[in-house]
Design a protein around this motif. Structure first.
Motif, PDB file in Angstrom:
ATOM      1  N   UNK A   1      27.392  39.295  55.187  1.00  0.00           N
ATOM      2  CA  UNK A   1      28.285  38.072  54.737  1.00  0.00           C
ATOM      3  C   UNK A   1      29.248  37.482  55.756  1.00  0.00           C
ATOM      4  N   UNK A   2      29.800  38.686  56.503  1.00  0.00           N
ATOM      5  CA  UNK A   2      30.757  38.395  57.492  1.00  0.00           C
ATOM      6  C   UNK A   2      30.060  37.536  58.457  1.00  0.00           C
ATOM      7  N   UNK A   3      28.552  37.874  59.009  1.00  0.00           N
ATOM      8  CA  UNK A   3      28.113  37.096  60.103  1.00  0.00           C
ATOM      9  C   UNK A   3      27.872  35.475  59.504  1.00  0.00           C
ATOM     10  N   UNK A   4      27.504  35.536  58.116  1.00  0.00           N
ATOM     11  CA  UNK A   4      27.006  34.217  57.831  1.00  0.00           C
ATOM     12  C   UNK A   4      28.456  33.387  57.172  1.00  0.00           C
ATOM     13  N   UNK A   5      29.511  33.876  57.077  1.00  0.00           N
ATOM     14  CA  UNK A   5      30.795  33.400  56.729  1.00  0.00           C
ATOM     15  C   UNK A   5      30.804  32.679  55.218  1.00  0.00           C
ATOM     16  N   UNK A   6      29.610  33.295  54.504  1.00  0.00           N
ATOM     17  CA  UNK A   6      29.556  33.284  53.225  1.00  0.00           C
ATOM     18  C   UNK A   6      30.110  34.110  52.012  1.00  0.00           C
ATOM     19  N   UNK A   7      30.535  33.798  50.900  1.00  0.00           N
ATOM     20  CA  UNK A   7      30.910  34.859  50.161  1.00  0.00           C
ATOM     21  C   UNK A   7      29.907  35.742  49.273  1.00  0.00           C
ATOM     22  N   UNK A   8      30.194  36.998  49.417  1.00  0.00           N
ATOM     23  CA  UNK A   8      29.533  38.199  48.770  1.00  0.00           C
ATOM     24  C   UNK A   8      30.344  38.796  47.490  1.00  0.00           C
ATOM     25  N   UNK A   9      29.819  38.553  46.372  1.00  0.00           N
ATOM     26  CA  UNK A   9      30.722  39.053  45.392  1.00  0.00           C
ATOM     27  C   UNK A   9      29.817  39.989  44.423  1.00  0.00           C
ATOM     28  N   UNK A  10      30.349  41.037  43.851  1.00  0.00           N
ATOM     29  CA  UNK A  10      29.523  42.039  42.878  1.00  0.00           C
ATOM     30  C   UNK A  10      29.907  41.952  41.389  1.00  0.00           C
ATOM     31  N   UNK A  11      28.864  42.031  40.723  1.00  0.00           N
ATOM     32  CA  UNK A  11      29.203  41.553  39.079  1.00  0.00           C
ATOM     33  C   UNK A  11      29.828  42.536  38.511  1.00  0.00           C
ATOM     34  N   UNK A  12      31.168  43.254  38.916  1.00  0.00           N
ATOM     35  CA  UNK A  12      31.748  44.087  38.148  1.00  0.00           C
ATOM     36  C   UNK A  12      32.656  43.440  37.199  1.00  0.00           C
ATOM     37  N   UNK A  13      32.010  43.171  35.807  1.00  0.00           N
ATOM     38  CA  UNK A  13      32.710  42.082  34.736  1.00  0.00           C
ATOM     39  C   UNK A  13      33.992  42.823  34.265  1.00  0.00           C
ATOM     40  N   UNK A  14      34.129  44.357  34.205  1.00  0.00           N
ATOM     41  CA  UNK A  14      35.007  44.905  33.507  1.00  0.00           C
ATOM     42  C   UNK A  14      36.404  44.681  33.991  1.00  0.00           C
ATOM     43  N   UNK A  15      36.665  44.325  35.372  1.00  0.00           N
ATOM     44  CA  UNK A  15      37.909  43.734  36.038  1.00  0.00           C
ATOM     45  C   UNK A  15      38.371  42.618  35.274  1.00  0.00           C
ATOM     46  N   UNK A  16      37.592  41.879  34.562  1.00  0.00           N
ATOM     47  CA  UNK A  16      37.997  40.535  33.936  1.00  0.00           C
ATOM     48  C   UNK A  16      38.322  40.833  32.349  1.00  0.00           C
ATOM     49  N   UNK A  17      38.196  41.927  32.064  1.00  0.00           N
ATOM     50  CA  UNK A  17      38.468  42.353  30.557  1.00  0.00           C
ATOM     51  C   UNK A  17      40.026  42.494  30.428  1.00  0.00           C
ATOM     52  N   UNK A  18      40.595  41.385  29.423  1.00  0.00           N
ATOM     53  CA  UNK A  18      42.152  41.410  29.441  1.00  0.00           C
ATOM     54  C   UNK A  18      42.833  42.753  29.218  1.00  0.00           C
ATOM     55  N   UNK A  19      42.129  43.701  28.322  1.00  0.00           N
ATOM     56  CA  UNK A  19      43.001  44.935  28.073  1.00  0.00           C
ATOM     57  C   UNK A  19      43.073  45.615  29.635  1.00  0.00           C
ATOM     58  N   UNK A  20      42.072  45.600  30.301  1.00  0.00           N
ATOM     59  CA  UNK A  20      41.968  46.410  31.740  1.00  0.00           C
ATOM     60  C   UNK A  20      43.010  45.584  32.730  1.00  0.00           C
ATOM     61  N   UNK A  21      43.205  44.419  32.531  1.00  0.00           N
ATOM     62  CA  UNK A  21      44.154  43.627  33.444  1.00  0.00           C
ATOM     63  C   UNK A  21      45.590  43.877  33.099  1.00  0.00           C
ATOM     64  N   UNK A  22      45.756  44.101  31.648  1.00  0.00           N
ATOM     65  CA  UNK A  22      47.247  44.287  31.243  1.00  0.00           C
ATOM     66  C   UNK A  22      47.397  45.614  31.445  1.00  0.00           C
ATOM     67  N   UNK A  23      46.722  46.787  31.360  1.00  0.00           N
ATOM     68  CA  UNK A  23      46.904  48.203  31.762  1.00  0.00           C
ATOM     69  C   UNK A  23      47.106  48.220  33.264  1.00  0.00           C
ATOM     70  N   UNK A  24      46.396  47.608  34.095  1.00  0.00           N
ATOM     71  CA  UNK A  24      46.740  47.600  35.505  1.00  0.00           C
ATOM     72  C   UNK A  24      48.039  47.258  36.071  1.00  0.00           C
ATOM     73  N   UNK A  25      48.439  46.199  35.264  1.00  0.00           N
ATOM     74  CA  UNK A  25      49.681  45.569  35.335  1.00  0.00           C
ATOM     75  C   UNK A  25      50.990  46.601  34.856  1.00  0.00           C
ATOM     76  N   UNK A  26      50.651  47.271  33.788  1.00  0.00           N
ATOM     77  CA  UNK A  26      51.674  48.096  33.046  1.00  0.00           C
ATOM     78  C   UNK A  26      51.709  49.379  34.104  1.00  0.00           C
TER      79      UNK A  26
END
Length: 341
Positions: free
Chosen positions: A112-137
């Motif tokens: 990814x570094x060599x190509x200058x392109x994005x590499x993302x891994x599909x961990x969808x649980x980070x986008x769950x609203x309760x998980x985001x709220x708990x992280x903030x608290x």
């Protein structure tokens, strides 16, 4: 900017229920290519989404029109195909677990570094609203010092979800590399790192095979984890929770407890030491049950990162840290010792 032109490599259930429909629902995307070794399957998607069908991912990657790809293949193919895609100048969204070893994960990050392109891994649980709220608290200190946690992800197994049912690659070590720990456990190592805002330093685990016949991968795992500040907790991943899915996390702090995705109505319940209870209906977690399909937000986030040239929330580095906890659990189970990270 003109639309992001996307190819999806692998047309199994994760593509069918997540990647392809979520790309199709994103107005900034055009699905131009789909790929699967099973011709009948790929032709069906190609027809439905007016995309070009490929049975070879190498041929798909040679198509210069494609800006980005989703890699939705058996785990053992994640690294080689992602690396080939990055080297072909495509942005990559790879399903989890990102790789089958630390070396493979590092090679993906380097590509990814060599190509200058994005590499993302599909961990969808980070986008769950309760998980985001708990992280903030927790970051705000609302729970005071965090002492402990327990997190679990279990259901009846991939045969209900995988397009191939009982004959799924999920049950074959050569394709899957790991079973429930790769399918479900890595989601939880990622979410606990994210919510606590800390890295794991020690792992002890029992990783067993016993619930599934005709399978040579793990289907039940229980891990004990310790973080850098000394928070200890348990993580369970299982394909033997037969009646229904458990996808809950409980965090125990000095001033109270946060229960995440533990109550069917309130996705987050905070029980304070004072006796006060606060319930949040934040919208549930995505499930594999029919009717449980809200957007995972993974695809939209990936597309935004490409269009706005921003760093995705789950980079290759983040994906690798979550994978390393799983690899440490496997090592602990094999050696019958605590593994240090």
């Amino acid at each position: 900017m003109s639309k992001v032109k996307v190819g999806v490599i692998g047309c199994g259930s994760i593509s069918k229920y997540r990647h392809i429909p979520e790309y199709a629902n994103n107005e900034q995307v055009e699905i131009v290519a789909v790929c699967d070794v099973i011709e009948e399957r790929v032709n069906e998607f190609a027809e439905q989404y007016e995309a070009k069908a490929y049975t070879s991912y190498e041929e798909l990657l040679a198509n210069d029109e494609i800006d980005a790809v989703s890699v939705c293949l058996p785990n053992a193919l994640h690294a080689p195909v992602s690396i080939a895609a990055l080297q072909a100048g495509k942005h990559v969204l790879c399903e989890k677990p990102m790789a089958t070893s630390k070396e493979e994960g590092e090679a993906m990050i380097a590509a990814a570094k060599e190509s200058g392109k994005k590499l993302m891994i599909g961990h969808n649980q980070r986008f769950v609203p309760s998980h985001q709220k708990a992280r903030e608290m927790i970051a705000n200190g609302e729970l005071g010092k965090i002492y402990s946690f327990r997190t679990a992800f279990g259901h009846g197994g991939p045969e209900r979800w995988s397009v191939d049912g009982k004959d799924s690659w999920f049950f074959r070590k050569e394709d899957a590399f790991i079973g429930a720990m790769g399918d479900l456990g890595v989601h939880k190592t990622d979410v606990i790192r994210y919510v606590l805002g800390e890295e794991m330093t020690e792992v002890g685990a029992f990783v067993e095979t016993g619930a599934k016949e005709n399978s040579d991968v793990d289907d039940n795992a229980v891990c004990v984890l310790k973080t850098e500040s000394g928070i200890i907790g348990t993580l369970a991943a299982s394909w033997s929770y037969v009646p229904k899915e458990d996808n809950s996390t409980i965090i125990y702090g000095e001033k109270g407890i946060i229960r995440l995705e533990d109550d069917p109505v309130n996705s987050m319940v905070v029980q304070y030491k004072t006796g006060e209870v606060v319930k949040y209906e934040l919208g549930g977690i995505q499930t594999n049950e029919s009717g449980g399909q809200t957007s995972s937000q993974v695809i939209d986030h990936f597309v935004d990162a490409i269009i706005n040239d921003t760093e995705p929330l789950i980079t290759g580095e983040e994906g690798l840290k979550s994978l390393e906890v799983v690899l440490a659990a496997l090592e602990s189970s094999d050696t019958k010792k605590i593994t240090s990270l």
